[in-house]
Design a protein around this motif. Structure first.
Motif, PDB file in Angstrom:
ATOM      1  N   SER A 439       0.759  -1.073   0.104  1.00 43.08           N
ATOM      2  CA  SER A 439      -0.201  -0.068   0.074  1.00 43.08           C
ATOM      3  C   SER A 439       0.921   0.951  -0.147  1.00 43.08           C
ATOM      4  CB  SER A 439      -0.928  -0.079   1.085  1.00 43.08           C
ATOM      5  OG  SER A 439      -2.008   1.097   1.601  1.00 43.08           O
ATOM      6  N   LEU A 442       3.023   1.309  -3.947  1.00 45.77           N
ATOM      7  CA  LEU A 442       2.350   0.493  -4.836  1.00 45.77           C
ATOM      8  C   LEU A 442       1.008   1.405  -5.292  1.00 45.77           C
ATOM      9  CD1 LEU A 442       3.846  -2.893  -5.747  1.00 45.77           C
ATOM     10  CD2 LEU A 442       4.481  -0.259  -6.460  1.00 45.77           C
ATOM     11  N   GLY A 443       0.435   1.614  -3.750  1.00 48.21           N
ATOM     12  CA  GLY A 443      -1.428   2.106  -3.412  1.00 48.21           C
ATOM     13  C   GLY A 443      -1.883   1.093  -3.734  1.00 48.21           C
ATOM     14  N   PHE A 444      -1.517  -0.275  -3.470  1.00 51.44           N
ATOM     15  CA  PHE A 444      -2.117  -1.781  -3.270  1.00 51.44           C
ATOM     16  C   PHE A 444      -2.279  -1.771  -2.121  1.00 51.44           C
ATOM     17  CE2 PHE A 444      -1.971  -5.727  -3.872  1.00 51.44           C
ATOM     18  CZ  PHE A 444      -2.646  -6.267  -4.749  1.00 51.44           C
ATOM     19  N   SER A 445      -4.131  -2.409  -2.636  1.00 51.17           N
ATOM     20  CA  SER A 445      -5.449  -2.572  -1.003  1.00 51.17           C
ATOM     21  C   SER A 445      -6.037  -3.812  -1.859  1.00 51.17           C
ATOM     22  CB  SER A 445      -5.833  -1.667  -1.478  1.00 51.17           C
ATOM     23  OG  SER A 445      -6.882  -1.097  -2.290  1.00 51.17           O
ATOM     24  N   ILE A 447      -9.092  -3.628  -2.612  1.00 50.10           N
ATOM     25  CA  ILE A 447      -9.948  -3.285  -3.935  1.00 50.10           C
ATOM     26  C   ILE A 447      -8.270  -3.229  -5.301  1.00 50.10           C
ATOM     27  CG2 ILE A 447     -11.137  -0.828  -5.015  1.00 50.10           C
ATOM     28  CD1 ILE A 447     -12.665  -2.337  -2.258  1.00 50.10           C
ATOM     29  N   SER A 448      -7.279  -3.096  -5.047  1.00 51.05           N
ATOM     30  CA  SER A 448      -6.877  -3.039  -5.993  1.00 51.05           C
ATOM     31  C   SER A 448      -6.569  -4.194  -6.493  1.00 51.05           C
ATOM     32  CB  SER A 448      -5.841  -2.693  -5.849  1.00 51.05           C
ATOM     33  OG  SER A 448      -5.176  -1.581  -5.406  1.00 51.05           O
ATOM     34  N   VAL A 449      -7.216  -5.386  -5.919  1.00 51.76           N
ATOM     35  CA  VAL A 449      -6.720  -7.357  -6.224  1.00 51.76           C
ATOM     36  C   VAL A 449      -8.310  -6.995  -6.456  1.00 51.76           C
ATOM     37  CG1 VAL A 449      -6.608  -9.599  -4.855  1.00 51.76           C
ATOM     38  CG2 VAL A 449      -5.326  -7.360  -3.702  1.00 51.76           C
ATOM     39  N   GLU A 451     -10.189  -5.260  -8.790  1.00 56.09           N
ATOM     40  CA  GLU A 451     -10.087  -4.215  -9.582  1.00 56.09           C
ATOM     41  C   GLU A 451      -9.219  -5.318 -10.721  1.00 56.09           C
ATOM     42  OE1 GLU A 451      -8.180  -0.503  -8.935  1.00 56.09           O
ATOM     43  OE2 GLU A 451     -10.176   0.064  -8.144  1.00 56.09           O
ATOM     44  N   ILE A 452      -7.470  -5.778 -10.389  1.00 52.33           N
ATOM     45  CA  ILE A 452      -6.959  -6.904 -11.666  1.00 52.33           C
ATOM     46  C   ILE A 452      -7.604  -7.816 -11.218  1.00 52.33           C
ATOM     47  CG2 ILE A 452      -5.137  -7.994 -11.114  1.00 52.33           C
ATOM     48  CD1 ILE A 452      -3.952  -6.497  -9.528  1.00 52.33           C
ATOM     49  N   TYR A 454     -10.943  -8.284 -12.073  1.00 48.78           N
ATOM     50  CA  TYR A 454     -11.727  -8.031 -12.740  1.00 48.78           C
ATOM     51  C   TYR A 454     -11.298  -7.755 -14.441  1.00 48.78           C
ATOM     52  CZ  TYR A 454     -15.253  -5.047 -15.058  1.00 48.78           C
ATOM     53  OH  TYR A 454     -16.539  -4.761 -15.856  1.00 48.78           O
TER      54      TYR A 454
END
Length: 472
Positions: A439, A442-445, A447-449, A451-452, A454
Motif C-alpha cells: 500500500s 504501490l497504493g495496493f489494497s 480493492i486493487s486485487v 480490480e485486477i 475484474y
C-alpha cells in the motif's frame, strides 16, 4: 514506478528473511509469576567427610579397598586409582557401593533436626527427617543426601534396580507436574504434591536444617584440612552434577536466598522444528537415564551412553541399570572416559553449528542438546553469621564445638518476572506487514486485487463470451 516497485520488493524480501531466520522473540513476562507456581529448588548435602576413620584407616587400606577409597577421597594420590589396574568382578562392583555407603556418614549422623514448611503447616521432623525429606544419591562428591521431591530423583525407571540397592525408600509414584505443563491448575492445591513447593517467601517458609559432623572421624589423608559440607542447589528436573555449589563452613549459620526465573515457550511454536526455535519440548527428545529433558541432562545422558558403548564401563556415581554393571577401574578405562568426554564436547559444538546453518537437519536426526523450551532456573545469594559457641559444655545433642552448622534456604520474594518466547510474526501480523508495504509503495489494497481480477480475468472472459454470442 520502477523505483517504488524495487524498494517494495527489497523490503518484502527482507521481511520474509527475518521471518524465516528469526521466527521467535524473547520478552519479559507482562505479569509476575508467584513462587507457588514453581518447585522449591533441589538441595543436595555432601559432607566433606568421605571416609570415617571409625570405619577404616585410609593409610592401612590395600589392593581393591584402596582403589575404592581413591574414588571418593579428594586428597589421595590420583595414581592410587591405577594401582589395581584390572577390571572389577561383579562381586567387587557390589562391594564398592557397599564400601562407600558404610564408610560415609549416614543421614541420621549428619542431620539431627530439619524444618520444612508444607503447603498448610509447619512440620518439625526430628526422627523421620531422613525418611521423609532426604534421600541418598551418588555424586562426584561421593554419597550425598538430596532434598528433591521427585520419584527416583528425577531419573527413569531404568535406574530403579540400581537405586533400590542404596535407598529403600525410593519410589516410582506417578507425577502430576512437568516442565511444559507445570502443576495442575487446581485450587486449593493437593497436599503433598511433588515436587515440593512453598506458598510464600521468607525464612519460616523455607528449608531449615541443623547439620553435624563428627570431626574425630576426619582423616587428613582422605579429606585434607577441609571440614564442612558441599551444598548443591539447582532445579529438581536437572541432575545434581550441574548445580550451584556452595561451601558450608562449620560453626556458621548459612542463609541462602533463592530467586527463580522461568523460561516459557508459546505452544504456537510447536509448529516449528526444534532447530528453528532452538529448543525441545518434553515429548520431542527422550533421554535414557533422566526423566526430564534439559540441556545439561541431555549432555550427561549422551556422555554416559557413549562411554558405555566405547569403554564398556561407567563411573561409580553415574546412573545405571544394574548394580553389577562394570565400573571403570583400569588406566585404559579412565583414558577412554576422558577421550569420550572430549569427543562428546566436540560433537555437541559441531552439531550446534551444523544445526544452525540454513540447511538444517530435521529434529529426528539432530544431535544438538538444545535447552528445554520450558524450564526453571535458580540463582542464589548467600549470607553467613556466627553460631553461639559453647567451649565448656556439650549442647543438648552432645556435640562439641566445631562440629555444628546450620543452613536455611528460602525464596527471596513472593513474585518474580520470567521470560517468554513467542512468535515474532503471527499470520495476521505478517499479512498486514506485507500489505502495508504494498500500500505504501504501490497504493495496493484489497480493492486493487478486485480490480485486477475484474480487468485481467472477468472482463476478458465477458468480452469473449459476448463476441461469441454476437456471432451466433
Amino acid at each position: 514506478m520502477v523505483l517504488s516497485l524495487s524498494i517494495c520488493a527489497i523490503n518484502i524480501i527482507q521481511l520474509v528473511c527475518k521471518w524465516t531466520s528469526t521466527p521467535f522473540v524473547n520478552v519479559i513476562d507482562s505479569l509476575p509469576t508467584p513462587i507457588w507456581a514453581v518447585p522449591f529448588p533441589s538441595v543436595v548435602l555432601c559432607p566433606h567427610l568421605h571416609m570415617k576413620s571409625s570405619y577404616a584407616n585410609v593409610t592401612n587400606l590395600k589392593n581393591v579397598e584402596r582403589f575404592f577409597a581413591s574414588l571418593v577421597c579428594p586428597q589421595m594420590n590420583p595414581e592410587s586409582k591405577f594401582e589395581l589396574n584390572r577390571p572389577l568382578t561383579v562381586a567387587e562392583n557390589i562391594k564398592l557401593q557397599d564400601f562407600i555407603i558404610k564408610a560415609s556418614p549416614t543421614c541420621t549422623e549428619i542431620v539431627k533436626v530439619c524444618h520444612w514448611r508444607s503447603e498448610y503447616e509447619m512440620e518439625t521432623l526430628k526422627i523421620d527427617c531422613c525418611e521423609k525429606l532426604l534421600k541418598p544419591i551418588f555424586t562426584d562428591y561421593g554419597l550425598c543426601y538430596t532434598f528433591k521431591g521427585l520419584p527416583l530423583n528425577g531419573m527413569t525407571n531404568r535406574t530403579l534396580e540400581w537405586q533400590h540397592s542404596f535407598s529403600k525408600f525410593i519410589t516410582t509414584s506417578p507425577l502430576e507436574w512437568d516442565l511444559d505443563g507445570g502443576y495442575p491448575k487446581v485450587f486449593p492445591p493437593k497436599p503433598g504434591m511433588l515436587p515440593y513447593r512453598v506458598m510464600a517467601s521468607g525464612e519460616v517458609n523455607g528449608l531449615d536444617i541443623e547439620l553435624y559432623l563428627n570431626t574425630s572421624d576426619h582423616q587428613f589423608e582422605c579429606d585434607g584440612n577441609n571440614i564442612g559440607f558441599n551444598v548443591l542447589i539447582g532445579s529438581p528436573a536437572e541432575h545434581v552434577y550441574k548445580s550451584t555449589i556452595l561451601r558450608l563452613p562449620m560453626d556458621r549459620m548459612t542463609t541462602v536466598e533463592v530467586s527463580a526465573i522461568t523460561y516459557k515457550t508459546d505452544s504456537s511454536l510447536r509448529a516449528l522444528s526444534p532447530e528453528q526455535r532452538q529448543c525441545f519440548f518434553q515429548n520431542e527428545r527422550e533421554l535414557k537415564y533422566y526423566k526430564f529433558y534439559t540441556d545439561t541432562n541431555c549432555k550427561l545422558d549422551l556422555r554416559i551412553r557413549k562411554t558405555i558403548k566405547q569403554c564398556n564401563c561407567v563411573l561409580f556415581h553415574w546412573p545405571r541399570k544394574h548394580i553389577s554393571d562394570r565400573i571403570c577401574s583400569t588406566r585404559e578405562d579412565y583414558k577412554c572416559v576422558s577421550d569420550v568426554k572430549a569427543k562428546v564436547g566436540e560433537q555437541l559444538i559441531f552439531a550446534y553449528y551444523a544445526d544452525s546453518e540454513e540447511q538444517r537437519n530435521t529434529h529426528e536426526t539432530a544431535t544438538s542438546c538444545y535447552p528445554a523450551c520450558n524450564d526453571v532456573l535458580y540463582s542464589t545469594q548467600v549470607y553467613y553469621s556466627d553460631l553461639i559457641k559453647d567451649t565448656h559444655h556439650k549442647n543438648h545433642w552432645g556435640i562439641f564445638k566445631g562440629e555444628r552448622t546450620s543452613i536455611n534456604i528460602h525464596f527471596y520474594t513472593d513474585m518474580f518476572l520470567g521470560q517468554h518466547r513467542h512468535a515474532q510474526y503471527d499470520d495476521f501480523y505478517f499479512a498486514g506487514a506485507i500489505g502495508g508495504l504494498l500500500s505504501l509503495f504501490l497504493g495496493f489494497s484489497i480493492i486493487s486485487v478486485a480490480e485486477i481480477i475484474y480487468f485481467v480475468i472477468l472482463k476478458p472472459i465477458h468480452n469473449t463470451l459476448k463476441d461469441v454470442y454476437n456471432q451466433n
